[in-house]
Scaffold this motif. Structure first.
Motif, PDB file in Angstrom:
ATOM      1  N   THR A  22      -3.178 -13.752   3.475  1.00  0.00           N
ATOM      2  CA  THR A  22      -1.776 -14.249   2.763  1.00  0.00           C
ATOM      3  C   THR A  22      -1.386 -12.724   1.932  1.00  0.00           C
ATOM      4  N   PRO A  23      -0.417 -12.628   1.964  1.00  0.00           N
ATOM      5  CA  PRO A  23       0.041 -11.343   1.238  1.00  0.00           C
ATOM      6  C   PRO A  23      -0.122 -11.546  -0.385  1.00  0.00           C
ATOM      7  N   ILE A  24      -0.527 -10.076  -1.031  1.00  0.00           N
ATOM      8  CA  ILE A  24      -0.492 -10.457  -2.538  1.00  0.00           C
ATOM      9  C   ILE A  24       0.736 -10.211  -3.133  1.00  0.00           C
ATOM     10  N   HIS A  27       0.708  -1.193  -0.139  1.00  0.00           N
ATOM     11  CA  HIS A  27       0.034  -0.200  -0.166  1.00  0.00           C
ATOM     12  C   HIS A  27       0.805   1.244  -0.079  1.00  0.00           C
ATOM     13  N   LEU A  53      -0.296  -5.646   1.051  1.00  0.00           N
ATOM     14  CA  LEU A  53      -1.664  -5.469   0.772  1.00  0.00           C
ATOM     15  C   LEU A  53      -1.985  -7.147   1.031  1.00  0.00           C
ATOM     16  N   LEU A  54      -3.099  -7.671   1.529  1.00  0.00           N
ATOM     17  CA  LEU A  54      -3.658  -8.869   1.695  1.00  0.00           C
ATOM     18  C   LEU A  54      -4.781  -9.601   0.961  1.00  0.00           C
ATOM     19  N   TYR A  55      -4.831 -10.590   0.818  1.00  0.00           N
ATOM     20  CA  TYR A  55      -5.988 -11.432   0.342  1.00  0.00           C
ATOM     21  C   TYR A  55      -6.967 -11.495   1.574  1.00  0.00           C
ATOM     22  N   GLU A  56      -8.142 -11.840   1.480  1.00  0.00           N
ATOM     23  CA  GLU A  56      -9.066 -12.137   2.727  1.00  0.00           C
ATOM     24  C   GLU A  56      -8.784 -13.211   3.554  1.00  0.00           C
ATOM     25  N   ASP A  57      -7.725 -14.229   3.473  1.00  0.00           N
ATOM     26  CA  ASP A  57      -7.434 -15.147   4.124  1.00  0.00           C
ATOM     27  C   ASP A  57      -6.013 -14.556   5.088  1.00  0.00           C
TER      28      ASP A  57
END
Length: 140
Positions: free
Chosen positions: A104-106, A92, A98-102
């Protein structure tokens, strides 16, 4: 023609040995004055990148086979993950990953189209590992 892919068995290049330099696209003009002048000679240029890998005996065999057999001693182009971008977290503007809903990093993904550089790869033996140093030309 299918473009070769960098072997997934090989580790990431060493960060402290990474070195990149773009080819100079300028052509120096003939001059009568002491002020230098340039014009553009090429519209796009390749970038030279020097990389080093620390390899086990098995990984060394994979690298050697890729260079010698698959790439024809460095004459065939191939795609490889960009070590500066590929696999690193997307951040960011505040610097937070930035992370996914679970949770884990994107991760970012980037590939280079390249050929091996002007000199053949060199290697150094350190204990039970090999350090392979080589350069590639990254195509624009």
């Amino acid at each position: 023609m299918t473009v070769l892919s960098w072997p997934s068995e090989l580790p990431r290049p060493l960060r402290d040995r990474y070195q990149a330099q773009a080819t100079d696209p300028r052509l120096k003009r003939a001059q009568d004055a002491p002020i230098p002048g340039y014009r553009k000679q090429y519209s796009q240029v390749a970038q030279g990148v020097h990389l080093s890998l620390v390899l086990s005996r098995a990984q060394k065999a994979v690298f050697d086979s890729f260079y010698r057999d698959a790439c024809g001693f460095g004459t065939t182009p191939f795609r490889m993950p960009d070590p500066v971008t590929d696999g690193w977290p997307l951040l960011h503007e505040t610097g937070v990953p930035l992370l996914y809903e679970d949770g884990t990093p994107i991760l970012m993904s980037a590939q280079w189209l390249c050929v091996f550089g002007d000199e053949p790869p060199s290697e150094t033996l350190r204990g039970m590992t090999f350090t392979k140093s080589f350069s590639v030309w990254v195509m624009p």
